[in-house]
Design a protein around this motif. Structure first.
Motif, PDB file in Angstrom:
ATOM      1  N   ASP A   9       0.646  -1.529  -0.199  1.00 14.88           N
ATOM      2  CA  ASP A   9      -0.361  -0.265  -0.511  1.00 14.88           C
ATOM      3  C   ASP A   9       1.056   1.732   0.209  1.00 14.88           C
ATOM      4  N   THR A  34      -1.299  -4.119  -5.020  1.00 18.09           N
ATOM      5  CA  THR A  34      -1.891  -3.664  -3.954  1.00 18.09           C
ATOM      6  C   THR A  34      -3.273  -3.485  -3.277  1.00 18.09           C
ATOM      7  N   VAL A  35      -3.479  -2.355  -2.224  1.00 19.10           N
ATOM      8  CA  VAL A  35      -4.799  -3.288  -1.397  1.00 19.10           C
ATOM      9  C   VAL A  35      -4.419  -1.514  -0.558  1.00 19.10           C
ATOM     10  N   PHE A  36      -5.645  -1.160  -0.395  1.00 14.34           N
ATOM     11  CA  PHE A  36      -5.684   0.216   0.127  1.00 14.34           C
ATOM     12  C   PHE A  36      -5.287   0.493   1.820  1.00 14.34           C
ATOM     13  N   LEU A  41      -6.687   3.284  -2.371  1.00 15.17           N
ATOM     14  CA  LEU A  41      -6.346   1.810  -3.548  1.00 15.17           C
ATOM     15  C   LEU A  41      -5.892   3.007  -5.154  1.00 15.17           C
ATOM     16  N   THR A  44      -2.205   4.064  -3.918  1.00 20.91           N
ATOM     17  CA  THR A  44      -1.004   3.097  -3.610  1.00 20.91           C
ATOM     18  C   THR A  44      -1.083   2.145  -4.643  1.00 20.91           C
ATOM     19  N   THR A  45      -2.156   2.388  -5.705  1.00 19.64           N
ATOM     20  CA  THR A  45      -1.398   1.196  -6.788  1.00 19.64           C
ATOM     21  C   THR A  45      -0.885   2.731  -8.309  1.00 19.64           C
ATOM     22  N   ARG A  64      -4.447  -4.572  -8.865  1.00 20.90           N
ATOM     23  CA  ARG A  64      -5.114  -3.659  -8.001  1.00 20.90           C
ATOM     24  C   ARG A  64      -6.335  -4.573  -7.163  1.00 20.90           C
ATOM     25  N   ALA A  67     -10.239  -2.424  -1.834  1.00 26.08           N
ATOM     26  CA  ALA A  67     -10.613  -0.920  -1.476  1.00 26.08           C
ATOM     27  C   ALA A  67     -10.603  -0.576  -0.008  1.00 26.08           C
TER      28      ALA A  67
END
Length: 318
Positions: A9, A34-36, A41, A44-45, A64, A67
Motif C-alpha cells: 500500500d 496493491t491494497v488500500f 487504493l 497506492t496503485t 489492483r 479497496a
C-alpha cells in the motif's frame, strides 16, 4: 533465486521495500499487488506503478486489489505520516509509468502465479492483509505453493495507531485474524517492536542521497515521514518498516524469530486490531488449560547495524 510477490500500500516505507526487491539480484520479482492502506487504493496503485518505473522494472505486473476491509469500514488512513499522496507529496517526482495494471485483480494474479510456479513462492504482505485473506480463503489448494509469508505488522509492546494496535492489523482485523490465526501457511511476522529498533537517522539518509539517483529520489520521498517520526523519537530519523520485512524475505535468517501462540483482537473494544502473543512458557499454558492458539514465528531480534548496512548497500547500488 527467491521468487517474490509483494502485496503493498505505498507508502514511503513501501517505496523503499519495492526498491530493495528490485535492487536485489537474487530476487525474481513476479508481481506487485496493491491494497488500500496508507492512502486510498487509487493512490497506492499509482504509486506502485511509478515506483517500478523508477526502478526500471515495468516488466513486473501490477494488479489492483482490495479497496476496503473485508467486513467493516475503517475510520482513518495514514496521511498524517505519509502525506496526502502517500509519498510525502512527492509522488509527482517519480516517472510516469508507461504500463497500466494488468487485467486481473490482485487475488486472481497471485493465484495464477502460484498455480504456474515451478517452485514455491514467497509472498511479502506489507499493507493490510485483505488481499492475502481472500487469496487463502478462495484458493486452499494453492497453499502448498507458498514458500512462506513474510508479513510486516503487529506490535507486542504497543501500537502505533492505537495504544495497542499497529496500523496494518488495525486496518482490517478480520483479515489479520484469518491470516495470522486461522491459517497454517508458514509465516514470519515482522512487528513494529523490531522495525522501530532498526530506524535510520539523517546521516544514513544523507549517505543514501550521496550514493546515486535512486537513493536520492527515495530519500526525497521521506520529508513528511521524517517529520512524523522526529516528533515520535525526539531526533531526526525514520522507520523503514516494510523494507525490513523484504530484507528478511531476501535473506532468510537476517531476523531472528521466537515462536508464540497468537490471537488478533477483532472485537470492537479499545483493543481492536491488537496482536496478542502468549509469551508464557508452554507448560504454564498447559497447566491452566488454555486453548492452544496458532504458534507464529515473530521476528524480535537482529543485528541492527547489519540490517542498516544491507539496506544501504542494496539501495545505493540499485
Amino acid at each position: 533465486m527467491t521468487s517474490l510477490i509483494i502485496d503493498t500500500d505505498p507508502g514511503v516505507d513501501d517505496a523503499f521495500a519495492i526498491a530493495l526487491a528490485c535492487a536485489s539480484p537474487e530476487v525474481d520479482l513476479l508481481a506487485v499487488t496493491t491494497v488500500f492502506g496508507n492512502v486510498p487504493l487509487e493512490s497506492t496503485t499509482r504509486n506502485a506503478l511509478r515506483l517500478l518505473a523508477l526502478c526500471g522494472r515495468e516488466d513486473v505486473p501490477v494488479a489492483r486489489g482490495a479497496a476496503r476491509p473485508l467486513v467493516y469500514p475503517r475510520v482513518q488512513e495514514a496521511e498524517y505520516a505519509h502525506g496526502s499522496d502517500g509519498l510525502s507529496g512527492r509522488a509527482h517526482t517519480l516517472p510516469d509509468p508507461s504500463r497500466d495494471v494488468v487485467g486481473l485483480d490482485a487475488v486472481a494474479l497471485m493465484a495464477q502465479i502460484l498455480r504456474d510456479a515451478a517452485a514455491p513462492v514467497t509472498i511479502v504482505p506489507i499493507g493490510p492483509l485483505t488481499n492475502i485473506a481472500l487469496l487463502l480463503a478462495a484458493h486452499p489448494s494453492l497453499h502448498a505453493k507458498i514458500e512462506r509469508l513474510v508479513i510486516m505488522g503487529g506490535g507486542l509492546s504497543g501500537g502505533n495507531t492505537t495504544a495497542t494496535a499497529e496500523f496494518n492489523l488495525w486496518s482490517d482485523p478480520e483479515a489479520a485474524h484469518r491470516v495470522l490465526v486461522e491459517e497454517r501457511v508458514p509465516t514470519v511476522l515482522v512487528p513494529i517492536d523490531l522495525t522501530f529498533a532498526c530506524r535510520v537517522d539523517r546521516a544514513w539518509l544523507s549517505r543514501l542521497v550521496a550514493a546515486g539517483p535512486l537513493g536520492a529520489t527515495l530519500a526525497g520521498l521521506t520529508d513528511d515521514y521524517v517529520a512524523h517520526y522526529t516528533k515520535f523519537f525526539g531526533y531526526e530519523c525514520t522507520i523503514l518498516h516494510d523494507a525490513i520485512a523484504v530484507a528478511e524475505a531476501i535473506r532468510p535468517g537476517l531476523l531472528r524469530t521466537k515462536t508464540y501462540p497468537v490471537e488478533v483482537d477483532s472485537t470492537f473494544g479499545p483493543g481492536r486490531g491488537t496482536l496478542i502473543a502468549d509469551r508464557r512458557e508452554p507448560d504454564i499454558i498447559a497447566t491452566f488449560g488454555a486453548k492452544q492458539a496458532r504458534a507464529l514465528d515473530i521476528a524480535l531480534e537482529t543485528d541492527v547495524d547489519e540490517v542498516r548496512a544491507f539496506l544501504l548497500e542494496r539501495l545505493a547500488t540499485g
